[in-house]
Structure formats: C-alpha cells, structure tokens
Design a protein around this motif. Structure first.
Motif: not given
Ligand SMILES: Cc1cc2nc3c(=O)[nH]c(=O)nc-3n(C[C@H](O)[C@H](O)[C@H](O)COP(=O)(O)O)c2cc1C
Ligand SMILES: [Fe+2]
Ligand SMILES: [Fe+2]
Length: 397
Positions: A204-205, A208-209, A212, A242-243, A245-248, A336
C-alpha cells in the motif's frame, strides 16, 4: 487476431487466459485474466510495451506482424518482470532478433537471470525518455514495489497515455472490447478489489508513493497489464486504488470469518451476524474459512470496515484455515479496521491467544474483550457474542 486499435499510435496486442485455474497458482480466476501488451508506433520506431505469458507468445507475435507488416518492432519495454508479462521474451527475441529490450537496471538484471538474455538491452533511469520519432517519445518513471522492486511505468506524452503495469489492473479476461467505454465494466470492479488485495495488498505505501509521483501527470488513457483500458472511468479506478492502498474501508459493512468443525463456533458466528443485522448493519458477509477461498475473504477484509473472527483451538493452536486468513491479514498489514474475536476450545484454550498475536502483528486492537467458549456455547456465551457484535456495530455508526 486479438489486435485492437486504441488510438492512431497505440494498438492492443494482449491475450486472454481463460484456461489457468489460479493466478500465481494461488488466486482463483472465475472470469479468467488478460495479459495486456501494447504496440506504440512513432514515425521512426515501434515499441512493444509489456509482454505476455509464455504460452501465448505466438499469438502476440502474430498480432505484432499483423499491425506492422514488414516493419519490425524496435523496442520491447518491460515495465514489470513478473513472468505473466515477461515469459515470452526469449520467443519474441527469436522472432525479432534485433529488438532492444528496455528496462531499468534491476529489470535488465532479472531478464538475464530468468531468460539468459543479456545483449541488445537499453538501461533507463527514472525520468529518462526514448524517442520513437517526430513528436513522440516514451518517458519512464520508476515505481518500485508496485508490485516488484523493478516495477516502472511508461508515459506516452503525445497521447497522454500511461502504461501503468500491474497498477490499476484487475482480474477478468476481456470479452471482445478492450476500452472501458465500449463495454459493461461491472464485473471488473469486484475483480479489481480482489486483484489489488490479493496481489498488491502488501504494498500500500508504495502504491501511495507511485500515486503521488503521478499526481502532476495528465492522463487521458490508462493501459495496465490486466483488464480493460481505462479512459471513461479513470477517476473511479484511481480513487479505488487510492482508497485500497490507504487501507481505507470501502463501506461500513462487516466481514465475519469463522472456522468450525462441529458447528459450535459456527453458532457463535451466527449469533453475532444476527445481532449486527439487528443493529442496522446491512453489508454483512459471513464466510466459512474452510469453504470460501482465501482470495475472496481477503477481498472482503479490504472492503468492509468491521471484522469478526471466530475460531476453535486446534492441536494446541489456531484452527488452520482461520490461521491462514489471519496470516494473510498480517502479511498485508491490514489497518483501519474495527475488529472483534471469539474463540472456542474443549480442554486447553489457545485460539484467542493466537488470534491476538496475529492482531498485534497488524497493529490492530480488538474493540472489546474476546468471547471464549468452552465446549458447546451456552445461552450466556451466545448472549456475549451478540453483545460483542452490538459493540462493533456501535463503532461503525
Ligand atoms: C483434531 C482436533 C484437535 C483439537 N485440538 C484441541 C486442542 O488442542 N485444545 C482444545 O482445547 N481443544 C481442541 N479441540 C477441540 C476443539 O477446539 C473443539 O472441537 C471446538 O472448540 C468446538 O468448536 P466446533 O464445534 O466449532 O468445532 C480439537 C478438536 C479437534 C477435532
Ligand atoms: Fe505482478
Ligand atoms: Fe501482472
């Protein structure tokens, strides 16, 4: 032949696999999978971007020949070395001996390690460009660990097209059409959640990178290595990645995963499910870990905000199918989530202890005290299971 015009300069030359039972011999493929490959032509040069799995090599070569005629492809750009995209390299080299293999230093080392191909290669660095002729060039951006360390993406400036590798990919073969606007895409979104959570979920991180890094890049078409070419639904696809990979969580539902040999722990799970429903939770998925493939359970865990896990003690440990689920959670660093656990035993309790250790590895803390049952759950224990579920429901608001 499975060629398809994407634009004046881009053709689809990928293949469908409806034969393989399990991707990576692990993850079920009820709708198949596609290995996408693209041919980008400039005024001077032609580049293949991403390859196919080895058993489909001839199909890809026929597609290239159909589009290029007497012209030969000049470059093979490898965004990702996993053999689902690189397996055909040696055969492609035999068909087109002068083709230059383009990749970053890690990729080229892997090409040699896997296929013994070391000559006629071009090593590119982050931000490098490669000209295909007048007004058209490819730009390479390194996106490590999406999904291997060598992963990169390729941007075709002239048509604002991103060749994204596994990023934004999904399971599901292509059924005739290739571009999202030409098909009903409904089947691909659950398959995207399953693909992401199963395959890329640990990284995930890094996703996210990469997101960005791509923020300032204007993108009108995404050509990933699996699933449809995205044009109309880019924002939906990017938002989903995006969601995830943010573990949302994607909704306020609950996944209940249980194991049960003789039905006692199952009764605890059923009691919890009923209490959740009574508390107004609508998305409740109850999974028997011995029956439902791990792949689908991982996707459920990435989807819902709440989790209840119930399992027996087995040979002084945690019931193996549930242990596998919890290992998959901790490997992926699931975060989360509101979580509660229930365990059963007959003589020496161990399940709850093992489940707690798994949760600790994830950095997750149960929202309430675990419920422990000895032998068959009594009315009092079942009431506690309902209370546990009600407490969980309250946190999901
Ligand atoms: C092969 C096997 C191994 C077991 N090992 C243990 C154990 O080590 N400790 C224990 O307290 N109970 C053990 N049990 C009992 C289970 O934990 C018990 O059957 C379970 O908690 C009841 O739930 P169930 O009806 O959902 O299977 C074992 C049961 C089986 C069938
Ligand atoms: Fe991959
Ligand atoms: Fe892949």
């Amino acid at each position: 032949m499975n060629t398809h015009r994407i634009s004046d300069n881009i053709h689809y030359i990928g293949v469908n696999d409806r034969t393989t039972e399990r991707f990576e011999t692990l993850w079920p493929l009820p709708y198949g999978v596609s290995y996408n490959s693209y041919l980008v032509t400039g005024s001077d040069k032609a580049a293949i971007i991403d390859g196919v799995e080895v058993s489909h090599a001839l199909q890809q070569i026929d597609a290239i020949t159909e589009i290029l005629g007497d012209r030969k492809p000049d470059y093979l750009v490898i965004n990702h070395m996993e053999p689902d995209h690189s397996g055909a390299i040696r055969i492609l080299r035999q068909a087109f001996p002068d083709i230059i293999i383009v990749g970053n230093a890690q990729t080229i080392a892997m090409v040699n390690g896997y296929y013994g191909v070391a000559d006629n290669t071009l090593i590119v660095k982050d931000g490098d460009t490669l000209s295909l002729g007048e007004d058209s060039s490819l730009k390479f951006l390194l996106t490590p660990m999406v999904h291997w360390p060598e992963t990169m993406v390729t941007y075709f400036d002239k048509e604002k097209t991103l060749f994204s590798g596994d990023a934004f990919g999904c399971f599901g073969a292509l059924n005739g059409a290739v571009i999202d606007s030409d098909m009903d895409t409904a089947v691909y979104f659950p398959e995207m959640i399953r693909y992401y959570s199963n395959i890329v979920g640990k990284y995930g991180q890094f996703v996210q990178r990469a997101l960005k890094k791509l923020e300032g890049v204007e993108i009108s078409t995404i050509c990933s290595t699996h699933g449809p070419v995205w044009r109309q639904q880019i924002s939906k696809v990017v938002d989903l990645y995006d969601r995830l990979s943010r573990y949302e969580p994607l909704d306020n539902g609950v996944t209940i995963v249980y194991g049960s040999m003789y039905g006692n722990t199952e009764r605890m799970a059923e009691a919890a499910a009923q209490a959740l429903a009574e508390a107004g939770i609508k998305n409740i998925v109850v999974r028997n870990a011995s029956k439902t493939d791990l792949s689908y359970i991982i996707a459920d865990l990435f989807t819902h905000a709440g989790v209840i896990i119930a399992a027996p003690t087995y040979s002084d440990g945690l019931f193996p199918p549930v242990d596998a689920v919890m290992t998959a959670m901790s490997v992926r660093g699931l975060k989360n989530r509101r979580i509660a656990i229930m365990g059963s035993h007959t003589w020496a309790p161990m399940a709850i202890k093992k489940m707690s250790a798994h949760l600790e590895a994830c950095g997750l803390e149960p929202i309430t005290e675990p419920v422990a049952a000895k032998q068959a759950p009594s009315a009092d224990i079942l009431a506690k299971c309902r209370e546990l579920a009600a407490s969980l429901a309250a946190t999901l608001g």
